[in-house]
Motif scaffolding. Structure first.
Motif, PDB file in Angstrom:
ATOM      1  N   PRO A 352       0.851  -1.241  -0.278  1.00  0.00           N
ATOM      2  CA  PRO A 352       0.306   0.211   0.280  1.00  0.00           C
ATOM      3  C   PRO A 352       0.925   1.357  -0.173  1.00  0.00           C
ATOM      4  O   PRO A 352       1.464   1.011   0.696  1.00  0.00           O
ATOM      5  CB  PRO A 352      -0.791  -0.090   1.155  1.00  0.00           C
ATOM      6  CG  PRO A 352      -0.342  -0.872   2.428  1.00  0.00           C
ATOM      7  CD  PRO A 352       1.008  -2.294   1.012  1.00  0.00           C
ATOM      8  N   VAL A 353       0.279   2.735  -0.779  1.00  0.00           N
ATOM      9  CA  VAL A 353       1.160   3.319  -0.713  1.00  0.00           C
ATOM     10  C   VAL A 353       0.360   4.566  -0.065  1.00  0.00           C
ATOM     11  O   VAL A 353      -0.391   4.691  -0.328  1.00  0.00           O
ATOM     12  CB  VAL A 353       1.565   3.949  -2.543  1.00  0.00           C
ATOM     13  CG1 VAL A 353       2.017   6.065  -2.367  1.00  0.00           C
ATOM     14  CG2 VAL A 353       2.015   2.970  -3.273  1.00  0.00           C
ATOM     15  N   LEU A 354       1.494   4.826   1.762  1.00  0.00           N
ATOM     16  CA  LEU A 354       0.651   5.587   2.824  1.00  0.00           C
ATOM     17  C   LEU A 354       0.659   6.454   2.326  1.00  0.00           C
ATOM     18  O   LEU A 354       0.159   7.922   2.807  1.00  0.00           O
ATOM     19  CB  LEU A 354       1.162   4.963   3.565  1.00  0.00           C
ATOM     20  CG  LEU A 354       0.286   3.119   3.826  1.00  0.00           C
ATOM     21  CD1 LEU A 354       0.880   2.870   5.258  1.00  0.00           C
ATOM     22  CD2 LEU A 354      -0.931   2.863   3.221  1.00  0.00           C
ATOM     23  N   THR A 355       2.249   7.383   1.932  1.00  0.00           N
ATOM     24  CA  THR A 355       2.447   8.795   2.027  1.00  0.00           C
ATOM     25  C   THR A 355       3.132   9.332   0.029  1.00  0.00           C
ATOM     26  O   THR A 355       3.042   8.038  -0.305  1.00  0.00           O
ATOM     27  CB  THR A 355       3.370   8.947   2.709  1.00  0.00           C
ATOM     28  OG1 THR A 355       4.599   8.455   2.210  1.00  0.00           O
ATOM     29  CG2 THR A 355       2.765   8.604   4.190  1.00  0.00           C
ATOM     30  N   ASN A 356       2.592  10.522   0.066  1.00  0.00           N
ATOM     31  CA  ASN A 356       2.424  11.211  -0.962  1.00  0.00           C
ATOM     32  C   ASN A 356       2.073  10.387  -2.242  1.00  0.00           C
ATOM     33  O   ASN A 356       3.250   9.819  -3.574  1.00  0.00           O
ATOM     34  CB  ASN A 356       4.153  10.696  -1.566  1.00  0.00           C
ATOM     35  CG  ASN A 356       4.744  11.510  -1.168  1.00  0.00           C
ATOM     36  OD1 ASN A 356       4.298  12.777  -0.513  1.00  0.00           O
ATOM     37  ND2 ASN A 356       6.366  10.956  -0.518  1.00  0.00           N
ATOM     38  N   THR A 357       0.778   9.459  -2.114  1.00  0.00           N
ATOM     39  CA  THR A 357       0.318   9.416  -3.532  1.00  0.00           C
ATOM     40  C   THR A 357      -0.557   9.993  -4.306  1.00  0.00           C
ATOM     41  O   THR A 357      -0.704  11.364  -4.026  1.00  0.00           O
ATOM     42  CB  THR A 357      -1.465   8.768  -2.402  1.00  0.00           C
ATOM     43  OG1 THR A 357      -2.393   9.253  -2.543  1.00  0.00           O
ATOM     44  CG2 THR A 357      -1.133   7.139  -0.865  1.00  0.00           C
ATOM     45  N   SER A 358      -0.853   9.806  -5.728  1.00  0.00           N
ATOM     46  CA  SER A 358      -1.369  10.951  -6.891  1.00  0.00           C
ATOM     47  C   SER A 358      -2.410   9.700  -6.575  1.00  0.00           C
ATOM     48  O   SER A 358      -2.430   8.845  -6.980  1.00  0.00           O
ATOM     49  CB  SER A 358      -0.194  11.068  -7.662  1.00  0.00           C
ATOM     50  OG  SER A 358      -1.336  11.477  -8.340  1.00  0.00           O
ATOM     51  N   VAL A 359      -4.054  10.322  -6.290  1.00  0.00           N
ATOM     52  CA  VAL A 359      -4.804   9.729  -6.427  1.00  0.00           C
ATOM     53  C   VAL A 359      -6.258  10.836  -7.064  1.00  0.00           C
ATOM     54  O   VAL A 359      -6.461  11.863  -6.556  1.00  0.00           O
ATOM     55  CB  VAL A 359      -5.477   8.724  -5.127  1.00  0.00           C
ATOM     56  CG1 VAL A 359      -4.947   7.732  -5.032  1.00  0.00           C
ATOM     57  CG2 VAL A 359      -5.656   9.868  -4.129  1.00  0.00           C
ATOM     58  N   TRP A 360      -7.688  10.416  -8.509  1.00  0.00           N
ATOM     59  CA  TRP A 360      -8.326  11.373  -8.124  1.00  0.00           C
ATOM     60  C   TRP A 360      -9.587  11.419  -7.438  1.00  0.00           C
ATOM     61  O   TRP A 360      -9.821  12.757  -7.164  1.00  0.00           O
ATOM     62  CB  TRP A 360      -8.552  10.996  -9.171  1.00  0.00           C
ATOM     63  CG  TRP A 360      -9.361   9.687  -9.463  1.00  0.00           C
ATOM     64  CD1 TRP A 360     -10.350   8.883  -9.044  1.00  0.00           C
ATOM     65  CD2 TRP A 360      -8.801   7.978  -8.786  1.00  0.00           C
ATOM     66  NE1 TRP A 360     -11.151   7.322  -8.707  1.00  0.00           N
ATOM     67  CE2 TRP A 360      -9.203   6.883  -9.104  1.00  0.00           C
ATOM     68  CE3 TRP A 360      -7.931   8.242  -9.851  1.00  0.00           C
ATOM     69  CZ2 TRP A 360      -9.217   5.605  -9.253  1.00  0.00           C
ATOM     70  CZ3 TRP A 360      -6.718   6.068 -10.136  1.00  0.00           C
ATOM     71  CH2 TRP A 360      -7.411   4.979  -9.576  1.00  0.00           C
ATOM     72  N   HIS A 361      -9.049  10.999  -6.085  1.00  0.00           N
ATOM     73  CA  HIS A 361      -9.897  10.825  -5.117  1.00  0.00           C
ATOM     74  C   HIS A 361      -9.565  10.006  -3.436  1.00  0.00           C
ATOM     75  O   HIS A 361      -9.076   9.194  -3.722  1.00  0.00           O
ATOM     76  CB  HIS A 361     -11.130  10.224  -5.383  1.00  0.00           C
ATOM     77  CG  HIS A 361     -13.142  10.617  -4.772  1.00  0.00           C
ATOM     78  ND1 HIS A 361     -12.975  10.456  -2.625  1.00  0.00           N
ATOM     79  CD2 HIS A 361     -13.184  11.764  -4.284  1.00  0.00           C
ATOM     80  CE1 HIS A 361     -14.547  10.516  -2.518  1.00  0.00           C
ATOM     81  NE2 HIS A 361     -14.008  11.644  -3.857  1.00  0.00           N
ATOM     82  N   GLU A 362      -9.913  11.049  -2.234  1.00  0.00           N
ATOM     83  CA  GLU A 362      -9.393  10.706  -1.211  1.00  0.00           C
ATOM     84  C   GLU A 362     -10.081   9.351  -1.258  1.00  0.00           C
ATOM     85  O   GLU A 362      -9.296   8.894  -0.028  1.00  0.00           O
ATOM     86  CB  GLU A 362      -9.874  11.949   0.230  1.00  0.00           C
ATOM     87  CG  GLU A 362     -11.172  11.684  -0.091  1.00  0.00           C
ATOM     88  CD  GLU A 362     -12.201  13.003   0.855  1.00  0.00           C
ATOM     89  OE1 GLU A 362     -13.076  12.634   1.321  1.00  0.00           O
ATOM     90  OE2 GLU A 362     -11.536  13.185   1.222  1.00  0.00           O
ATOM     91  N   ASP A 363     -10.852   8.976  -1.279  1.00  0.00           N
ATOM     92  CA  ASP A 363     -11.746   7.426  -1.069  1.00  0.00           C
ATOM     93  C   ASP A 363     -10.156   6.102  -1.874  1.00  0.00           C
ATOM     94  O   ASP A 363     -10.168   5.515  -1.081  1.00  0.00           O
ATOM     95  CB  ASP A 363     -12.848   6.971  -2.160  1.00  0.00           C
ATOM     96  CG  ASP A 363     -13.919   8.333  -0.765  1.00  0.00           C
ATOM     97  OD1 ASP A 363     -13.709   7.972   0.801  1.00  0.00           O
ATOM     98  OD2 ASP A 363     -14.950   7.909  -1.354  1.00  0.00           O
ATOM     99  N   VAL A 364      -9.367   6.543  -2.757  1.00  0.00           N
ATOM    100  CA  VAL A 364      -8.727   5.515  -3.693  1.00  0.00           C
ATOM    101  C   VAL A 364      -7.514   5.604  -2.856  1.00  0.00           C
ATOM    102  O   VAL A 364      -6.724   5.831  -2.101  1.00  0.00           O
ATOM    103  CB  VAL A 364      -8.386   6.689  -4.855  1.00  0.00           C
ATOM    104  CG1 VAL A 364      -7.669   5.699  -5.900  1.00  0.00           C
ATOM    105  CG2 VAL A 364     -10.004   6.607  -5.696  1.00  0.00           C
TER     106      VAL A 364
END
Length: 658
Positions: A352-364
């Motif tokens: 799991p990527v827990l920091t510095n994630t790049s996602v399109w919504h906070e739920d992702v």
């Protein structure tokens, strides 16, 4: 990154269009001294390298919470599709490839890679299916048909995704619906009366349809849900007519013939015969199941009764309560344990990527996926989980390939796949975590099966990567993985009560497993209705058949006749939300059953005796899943199974082996 603005989406799309045109201009200029290195390999590279940005820009329309971004994504896909249709119809590019093919056929040129040979073959077939062999005036008509079809399909999908209808019910009308569901509904004050807002999203509609004691409530839900996308009904009529005209212009008997020649079925006769024969075999079993439901109700069973009566029957006769079962599948622990199964079978690791994630919504959620053991671990790809409903989001469950994997030209490095699971499971509440119904656990395994297929792809060419297989094989891996959700040992390990951490008891597991085939024939006939309708509207062979086609009548008649369950003389045109028919499964819905034949055979042969067989997991990975469409599917199945595939396991699953 996933932080594009509407303007950036528009600008990047324009750049893609210009870059593609410039590249094709270059290919078209190569009129002499044609070589594999000068034409074919650059063409493959360009296609490979374009996929990530194209898929990313057009994915926003399904998942972004910002309507401006969704609209920009839709507009971008419309514009790009229109321009790419123009590029795909360029006769100057076609002539270059035609000459290249002639030189290969004559032996003047050779192509070392089998995948590259296949790419050339598929490209030439694509040119023909786009009508490049036709006179100029007919090519222009083909262009207009293809452009309009793409536009209509995009709008069909957008209407379904943007659907935001609802029904207001009183608390009394929702009697029997789980309290957690009712508590999650928005409350509306209407003329001094407190009402509850039920949307047509899965976490709302399924519990109401399945548990509301009030039959009028269930009927209201059924009728409302059936008519929620009425704007799409007219769109589908236009789509069907254009597909018929396109197929005829290109020299095919029907649109089904145009689509199915590249599938395992190979032709519409095989597909229709398969579904018709299955219907014939299932109907007697379904009639017995329906009689039992009628006896249970003490009256005629209507479509809005089915899930409600089934839940009551499961609770009374099998001591299985959907809501109680869900308490053993809190989302967090279920995901962790589910991933562990795939990790063991296929030698993977999900980080799991827990920091510095790049996602399109906070739920992702974002995961890096590795393959191998110890110091031999290698990066495999990225997978996203977008698991909860929200306004404007794709309303069903699906896997979206964002970037395919492929071999880079240097012969040493690879581009890695990126894939996304998009589902609509209930969110956590103040008192409970997100809890998965057993059918949702099965859905999760199914969609992750597509994701795993995508991640494990190991092809040279993006076009053949992962799930880019014939339509009537694409569901096979996912359907084989569903079996794990019915295995006692797996359920024991997978379950963990959200309060006590206890696993499901042996008795409860046995009861749950015993329900696997309850009303199985009736469930199958419902799916057969979709498949038969899909083929019926796409196998029209003459103008008179098109003129006489009444889609509403066909849909409703088939629904009542095939499913055996009455709609109470109501006309319910729910084909407006039949997303598959405009989303890539046109004339292909039969595939769910066709693929299942192979999926069942694989599970029974490799995993039934030992669901966690590492040896067979690796075989499945290496012989089938990693190959995508780069090799003959049937040859690989025979190698995996050690024999020709059979329908024995499939027939046994449906009780048709006796």
């Amino acid at each position: 990154s996933w932080n594009h603005t509407p303007q950036q989406i528009a600008d990047l799309t324009e750049e893609l269009i210009e870059t593609t045109k410039a590249f094709n201009d270059h290919i078209a200029s190569l009129s002499s001294n044609l070589t594999v290195e000068g034409v074919l390999l650059p063409y493959i590279d360009f296609e490979n390298e374009s996929q990530l940005l194209i898929n990313q820009l057009f994915f926003y329309q399904y998942v972004s919470s910002d309507k401006d971004i969704r609209d920009a994504s839709t507009a971008a896909e419309e514009l790009f599709s229109e321009k790419m249709i123009e590029q795909s119809l360029r006769t100057d590019v076609y002539e270059v490839f035609k000459k290249l093919q002639e030189k290969v056929d004559s032996g003047m040129l050779s192509i070392a890679s089998k995948e590259h040979q296949l790419f050339l073959s598929k490209t030439m077939l694509g040119f023909r299916k786009n009508g490049l062999h036709l006179p100029e005036d007919q090519r222009q008509v083909v262009k207009s048909y293809l452009s309009k079809l793409k536009e209509l399909c995009i709008h069909f999908s957008k209407n379904a995704n943007e659907e935001n209808g609802y029904i207001l019910f009183s608390k009394e009308e929702l009697e029997g619906v789980p309290k957690s569901t009712v508590d999650s509904f928005e409350q509306v004050d209407k003329d001094g009366v407190q009402l509850y807002k039920m949307t047509f999203k899965y976490p709302d509609i399924f519990p109401v349809s399945g548990f509301a004691n009030n039959e009028t409530t269930r009927k209201t839900v059924y009728l409302g849900n059936g008519d929620k996308c009425k704007a799409n009904n007219v769109i589908l009529e236009e789509i069907i007519a254009l597909r018929y005209k396109l197929a005829k212009l290109l020299g095919f008997n029907s649109f089904s013939d145009y689509v199915l020649d590249e599938t395992l079925a190979q032709n519409v006769t095989t597909a229709v015969s398969f579904l018709t024969d299955l219907r014939r075999k299932l109907t007697p079993l379904a009639q017995i199941e329906l009689e039992k439901l009628s006896e249970f109700k003490g009256a005629e069973v209507f479509k809005w009764d089915f899930k409600y009566l089934e839940n009551k029957m499961l609770s009374k006769q099998y001591q299985v309560n959907e809501t109680e079962i869900a308490e053993y599948f809190p989302m967090e622990s279920t995901i962790e344990k589910m991933l562990a199964i795939y990790e063991k079978l296929f030698d993977l690791e999900f980080q799991p990527v827990l920091t510095n994630t790049s996602v399109w919504h906070e739920d992702v959620r974002q995961y890096l996926v590795l393959i191998g053991e110890g110091s031999n671990k290698k990066f495999l790809g990225v997978i996203y989980f977008d698991l909860h409903p929200r306004e404007g989001k794709y309303g069903h469950a699906a896997n979206f390939g964002i970037a395919p994997g492929y071999a880079k030209r240097d012969g040493k490095s690879r581009a890695y796949p990126i894939t996304a699971l998009v589902c609509n499971f209930s969110k956590k509440t103040e008192s409970k975590p997100s809890l998965l119904k057993h059918y949702e656990v099965k859905t999760f395994f199914h969609e992750l099966g597509h994701g795993i297929h995508d991640l494990l792809g190991r092809t040279e060419v993006a076009r053949f990567h992962g799930t880019n297989v014939p339509r009537d094989f694409v569901e096979t891996p996912s359907q084989s993985f569903e079996f794990w959700t019915w295995e006692k040992s797996i359920l024991k390990n997978l379950s963990s009560h959200y309060l006590t951490n206890e696993s499901l008891s042996d008795t409860l597991i046995d009861n749950l497993v015993s329900t696997k085939h309850v009303n199985g024939a009736l469930h199958a006939l419902r799916q057969l209705h979709f498949g038969l309708f899909d083929l019926a509207v796409h196998q029209l062979e003459d103008d008179e058949s098109l003129e006489l086609l009444n889609i509403s009548r066909l849909w409703n008649n088939l629904s009542n006749e095939v499913s055996l369950i009455s709609s109470g003389n109501y006309t319910v045109d729910s084909y407006g939300s039949f997303g598959h028919i405009a989303g890539g499964y046109e004339s292909g819905y039969y595939s769910y059953f066709f693929s299942e034949v192979f999926g069942d055979d694989i599970y029974y042969t490799l995993f039934k005796d030992d669901p966690m067989s590492v040896e067979n997991g690796r075989k499945y990975r290496d012989i089938v899943l990693s190959k995508g469409n780069s090799e003959d599917i049937m040859d690989n199945l025979k190698l995996l199974l050690g024999r020709e595939p059979t329908s024995d396991a499939f027939l046994k699953e449906y009780g048709l082996d006796k």
